[in-house]
Motif scaffolding. Structure first.
Motif, mmCIF file in Angstrom:
data_model
loop_
_atom_site.group_PDB
_atom_site.id
_atom_site.type_symbol
_atom_site.label_atom_id
_atom_site.label_comp_id
_atom_site.label_asym_id
_atom_site.label_seq_id
_atom_site.Cartn_x
_atom_site.Cartn_y
_atom_site.Cartn_z
ATOM 1 N N ASN A 116 2.670 6.433 -6.337
ATOM 2 C CA ASN A 116 1.115 7.173 -6.774
ATOM 3 C C ASN A 116 0.101 6.239 -7.675
ATOM 4 O OD1 ASN A 116 0.184 9.390 -5.797
ATOM 5 N ND2 ASN A 116 1.752 10.694 -7.070
ATOM 6 N N GLN A 148 0.752 4.429 -2.582
ATOM 7 C CA GLN A 148 1.569 6.027 -2.204
ATOM 8 C C GLN A 148 2.685 6.717 -2.964
ATOM 9 O OE1 GLN A 148 1.112 6.880 1.987
ATOM 10 N NE2 GLN A 148 2.049 9.141 1.298
ATOM 11 N N ILE A 158 0.274 -1.257 0.118
ATOM 12 C CA ILE A 158 -0.088 0.324 0.346
ATOM 13 C C ILE A 158 1.164 2.054 -0.521
ATOM 14 C CG2 ILE A 158 -1.577 1.371 1.287
ATOM 15 C CD1 ILE A 158 -3.118 -1.425 1.764
ATOM 16 N N ILE A 159 1.806 0.836 0.882
ATOM 17 C CA ILE A 159 2.640 2.138 1.479
ATOM 18 C C ILE A 159 3.599 2.852 -0.374
ATOM 19 C CG2 ILE A 159 4.961 1.617 2.014
ATOM 20 C CD1 ILE A 159 2.854 4.337 3.327
ATOM 21 N N ILE A 207 -3.155 0.147 -4.728
ATOM 22 C CA ILE A 207 -3.309 0.748 -3.320
ATOM 23 C C ILE A 207 -4.663 -0.216 -2.679
ATOM 24 C CG2 ILE A 207 -3.868 2.562 -1.293
ATOM 25 C CD1 ILE A 207 -2.751 4.426 -2.769
#
Lengths: 263, 246, 263, 252
Positions: free
Chosen positions: A225, A222, A218-219, A230
């Motif tokens: 982008n 991020q 997930i990170i 995610i």
């Protein structure tokens, strides 16, 4: 119940479908016709990506199932230690007054601290290796398990203890045959809550510092982008969470069979 | 004879494949004290719940004063077998509950609640919550709540089953007094034949499942009744033989 | 003084001694014997000094302790209030109205297992490191326990109590307001409590992962500078606020939930 | 015929110390129970009857005085004194068989032997075929039967029963009273039975001890000579019933 009409049956299938379809349609509409589309992928894209990641690596090394397994292993390690320690502390606090008097104030100090708040301290103490993560997960589950086990141990029916003594049981026999079984439902309630907080804790820990696991997926999404990545991570977490909860309920059914009226 | 207040015709009710009430018909006269007895598990509670439409019935009709039963129009009070005092209300608020639902005038509420609390001996405990009371006191709260609305039809499902004996005798006598004073109609379910003979104008004996009416026995013993009176014992034995549960 | 009181007092002394022993060992291990380096675990005196200093000093994170507390509490309140205002009515509606239950429940069951922490990156992508991002995370942490508890509170309404109301001629509305809601109140309150805990946890996680103020931010600065005294002060602050909140809930519960809740 | 005293209560008093103060519950209680006698302790409401049983079984110790059971002073719970409770107090996590054989099992009796013994008592209370059921699956009356079998299976000198049928409906109650009578005529034991139901007391008792309201002490004793099985509506039965009701302390 048997004679429920076709109309009713249709209701139980149709109405829930209405809810889901509504959500998907709104999502799709938002993405297609508003500026949110710049940030958010369509449901179909997320699904495609999900399937793609099942066989292809995210980042360098691991596929989605591998990331899940890594997270799962961390959770289970921390959770098992938390369970064993939590049950021992909870029961000894609930059954022995002097131990309660000694341990409880220190425990009350630790209890209100949110599990994730331990992350920085864990990193300072243990570096960013597995020990730190195990510690964070342990702190997440431990408190809940102790609280519930303690409540269970205090709720042991004293008359039942009396029955056991009157039938000739020794203190040790009474402990294993009365105290422990009557705590089991409470312990399970604690373990269920504990497991979900452990699952949260591993996410937080992986998001703060790691190179693999679903939290990292997930990170990493991020960082580059990539919203679809995610979402894939979130869905994977939700599904795994559901499976774990179902597993706990199954275990409870087996261990607490005596509480079911049916048959 | 006057027109009956409650008329039940061909009442039938089943749960799934299990037929519980089978074509039951009977009348209750205005002001009558009717006791219903029958073997355990014969569906006595289902009977009352169907009567009040808490359960949907399969077929048949129930009328009060010639009209279909309507819980909003008819003034009915039902004392359930389980403890039904509301834990979040004090004793006093519990007793007021029915009156408040019916939007009765405040002064009347006050007066009736005081009166009823006195009768069941709860005045001292008015501000207690159910959690602080013993089982028998809880049942008194429920009885008081039902009496307070001065119902035209009072349904009681084994209300005294769990009470201390002396209290039970006391409340039985109070019930009779209230009934005689208010002229309300009472349907009283019990397992206890002595209680049925002590209280009733008429005893309805039910059969085992599927429940039908086995016999309707008028009870004209003079009041106040005495349990050691030979006539009383005779009637008690007659009903016991009809049920023959052991 | 009677026997029961005397025994009670004895255990209070044991608790006090245990607390002092805990602090004593901590002091011995750090300040006297120097078993661990100071950057990993400072001695208790140092922690207390830092705690006092943080009330007026803005270093190293640019805000005093009170400013940080206020920053955190502000966000938490915002998300929490929204979560409660939306969660409780939704849960009640789900429990009381069949159609709502059938439509919303499956969707809700799907959302429930998603840990709010997992949504942090999504929110950061959408809103950047901002108040909204954090408030939405807290909203999610709050709304779920609120819905769960008010839903099951309403669902667990005792049938007998509803019947009592019905036989007195209560309308559906009267039944909701005089029976279902009051009897669900203890459950709803428990939900508010759980929600507070999980939103507090969500807040800390959000602040650790991305923010420019708040206690979580202060802790992560402390970690970056290897100032474990700052980290511990932060954690203790979190704990103390947690205790204050739980005391506040106890008082509120005593005031609002009549008839005593489950002990 | 001289009878052997099994329970001797001598000047027993009991005070409870709680945070709200000291409560005198039992005050100078004296009575004797003889071998194989069925004694009913009868009294109104919460008059401390349960405390008396707890004192006899040793769950509580008297503040003053002493209780002697079968020649030994009571100093704590012992398998020689069994108890049947109002709320059945079964081990919910054990099935019927394991509940009944609990006593012999903790005393280390071999599995074969204790199974045989437990089976005998399960049959005696009429639960044959329900050995594998868990208590939640049984009705109130059946649970109470398990409780009785469990107490008998430990073969104690005396059995105390604390309002065992208080929570049962009237019909099941009559049935259980008959059962207890049958069981105690088949398996002779000294029984101390607590109840607040006069009918039950007269139906079962060899002797009724009427207790005073708090603090508890003996008010009066009645010897019941009616032939068994007793008839609830015989004139003698009803006369005794009225006599006892008149002698009771009011509770309201």
């Amino acid at each position: 119940m048997k004679k429920s009409s076709i109309k009713q049956k249709a209701g139980t299938i149709l109405l829930p479908a209405v809810g889901f379809v509504a959500i998907l349609v709104i999502w799709w509409l938002l993405v297609s016709f508003t500026r949110i589309g710049l940030l958010l992928p369509t449901p179909l894209e997320v699904l495609k990506r999900f399937i793609y990641f099942l066989g292809n690596p995210i980042g360098k090394a691991f596929t989605l199932p591998m990331h899940l397994l890594i997270s799962l292993r961390r959770v289970l390690t921390g959770f098992c230690i938390a369970s064993v320690a939590g049950i021992i502390v909870g029961i000894s606090m609930g059954r022995f007054k002097p131990i309660e008097a000694i341990v409880r104030p220190i425990f009350e100090l630790v209890r209100p601290i949110p599990g994730v708040a331990w992350i920085p301290l864990a990193i300072v103490w243990f570096g960013i290796g597995e020990t730190a993560k195990t510690f964070i997960i342990f702190m997440g589950g431990f408190v809940n398990i102790v609280v519930n086990t303690y409540a269970g141990a205090r709720h042991v029916d004293e008359r039942l203890m009396g029955v056991a003594y009157m039938l000739g049981a020794s203190k040790i026999q009474a402990f294993f045959r009365v105290v422990l079984p009557s705590c089991v439902p409470y312990i399970f309630a604690g373990m269920q809550v504990g497991l979900s907080t452990c699952w949260m804790a591993v996410l937080a820990a992986e998001m703060v510092s790691s190179f693999e696991g679903v939290g990292w997926v997930i990170i990493a999404g991020q960082d580059i982008n990539d919203m679809a990545q995610i979402f894939v991570g979130i869905i994977a977490i939700a599904v795994m969470g559901l499976l774990l909860a179902a597993f706990m309920r199954f275990m409870e059914r087996i261990l607490c069979r005596w509480r079911e009226r049916g048959a | 004879m006057a027109e009956p207040i409650v008329k039940v015709r061909n009442l039938t009710k089943s749960f799934g494949d299990l037929l519980v009430l089978d074509d039951v018909s009977f009348d209750v006269q205005k002001g009558e004290f009717l006791c219903i007895v029958g073997p355990t598990g014969c569906g006595k509670t289902t009977f009352l719940n169907s009567l009040t439409k808490l359960y949907n019935i399969d077929s048949g009709s129930i009328t009060i004063n010639g009209k279909d039963i309507d819980l909003r129009q008819n003034n009915i009070a039902y004392i359930f077998q389980e403890y039904s005092a509301m834990e979040w209300l004090t004793v006093e608020q519990n007793i007021m509950y029915g009156l408040k639902i019916k939007h009765v005038d405040k002064d009347i509420i006050r007066q009736r609640v005081e009166n009823v609390m006195e009768i069941v001996g709860l005045t001292k405990y008015r501000n207690f919550y159910p959690r602080q009371l013993s089982a028998s006191m809880l049942q008194r709260v429920v009885i008081a709540r039902a009496f307070a609305v001065e119902p035209e039809l009072l349904l009681m499902d084994e209300p005294y089953g769990q009470l201390d004996l002396q209290l039970k005798y006391h409340l039985e006598d109070e019930l009779i007094k209230l009934w005689q004073k208010t002229g309300t109609t009472v349907i009283f379910i019990t397992h206890n034949i002595e209680e049925a003979v002590y209280l009733s104008d008429r005893i309805l004996v039910l059969t085992n499942k599927p429940t039908k009416i086995k016999k309707s026995i008028p009870n004209n013993l003079p009041r106040p009744r005495k349990i050691s009176d030979p006539e009383f014992v005779k009637l008690r034995n007659e009903v016991t033989d009809l049920i023959k549960w052991w | 003084m009677n026997t029961a009181k005397r025994i009670n007092r004895k255990y209070k002394y044991i608790s006090l001694i245990s607390m002092l022993a805990f602090l004593g060992i901590w002091y011995l291990a750090t300040a006297v014997l120097k078993l661990v380096p100071a950057y990993s675990l400072p001695d208790p005196v140092k922690v207390i000094t830092t705690f006092v200093q943080k009330f007026y000093m803005k270093v190293p994170d640019g805000a005093t302790l009170l400013q940080n507390i206020w920053a955190s509490v502000k966000v938490a309140m915002l998300g929490y209030v929204f979560g409660v205002v939306i969660g409780i009515p939704t849960g009640v509606a789900m429990g009381w109205i069949k159609a709502v239950e059938k439509i919303v429940r499956p969707v809700f069951d799907f959302i429930k297992p998603i840990p709010p922490i997992a949504l942090i990156p999504v929110m950061i992508v959408f809103f950047g490191i901002s108040l909204q991002a954090k408030a939405i995370i807290i909203f999610f942490s709050t709304v779920i326990p609120c819905i769960v508890n008010s839903y099951s509170g309403i669902k667990q309404t005792n049938q007998i109590h509803l019947w009592v109301a019905q036989t007195f001629g209560a309308t559906r509305r009267q039944q909701l307001f005089t029976v279902a809601l009051p009897s669900a109140l203890p459950m709803i309150f428990a939900g508010l409590r759980v929600a507070m805990g999980s939103s507090w946890m969500g807040l800390v996680a959000a602040e650790l992962l991305g923010s420019t103020s708040g206690i979580g931010y202060m802790i992560s600065v402390g970690r970056a500078l290897l100032r474990s005294d700052i980290i511990i002060v932060g954690i203790l602050t979190l704990g103390i606020i947690g205790i204050l909140i739980s005391v506040m809930f106890d008082l509120l519960e005593k005031l609002l939930v009549r008839g005593g809740s489950e002990k | 015929m001289s009878r052997k005293a099994v329970i001797e209560c001598k000047h027993v008093s009991k005070t409870f110390y709680t945070l709200s103060g000291d409560h005198l519950v039992v005050d100078d209680l004296n009575f004797t129970v003889y071998e194989n006698e069925f004694v009913v302790l009868f009294g109104p409401g919460q008059c401390g009857k349960t405390t008396v049983l707890n004192l006899i079984t040793g769950l509580e110790l008297p503040t003053k005085g002493e209780i002697i059971v079968a020649g030994e002073k009571v100093t704590g719970p012992s398998p020689k004194r069994g108890m049947v409770y109002q709320t059945t107090n079964l081990f919910m996590w054990y099935n019927v068989m394991k509940n009944v054989e609990f006593g012999p099992s903790v005393r280390g009796i071999s599995k074969k032997e204790r199974r045989k013994k437990a089976q005998h008592y399960i049959d005696l209370v009429g639960l044959t075929g329900f050995e594998k059921h868990y208590p939640v699956q049984l009705s109130g009356g059946m649970q109470q039967r398990v409780g009785i079998a469990r107490a008998y299976c430990n073969e104690p000198d005396i059995i105390c029963m604390d309002e065992p049928f208080g929570h049962l409906d009237a019909q099941t109650r009559y049935l259980m009273e008959k059962e207890v009578e049958r069981i105690s005529s088949q398996e002779k034991r000294t029984v101390v039975f607590v109840t607040n139901n006069v009918e039950e007391a007269i139906y079962l008792a060899d002797r009724i001890i009427l207790l005073r309201n708090l603090p508890t002490s003996v008010k009066k004793e009645y010897t019941v000579d009616l032939p068994r099985p007793r008839n609830y509506v015989s004139p003698e039965f009803l006369a005794l019933r009225e006599e006892i009701t008149r002698d009771m302390d009011p509770t309201l």
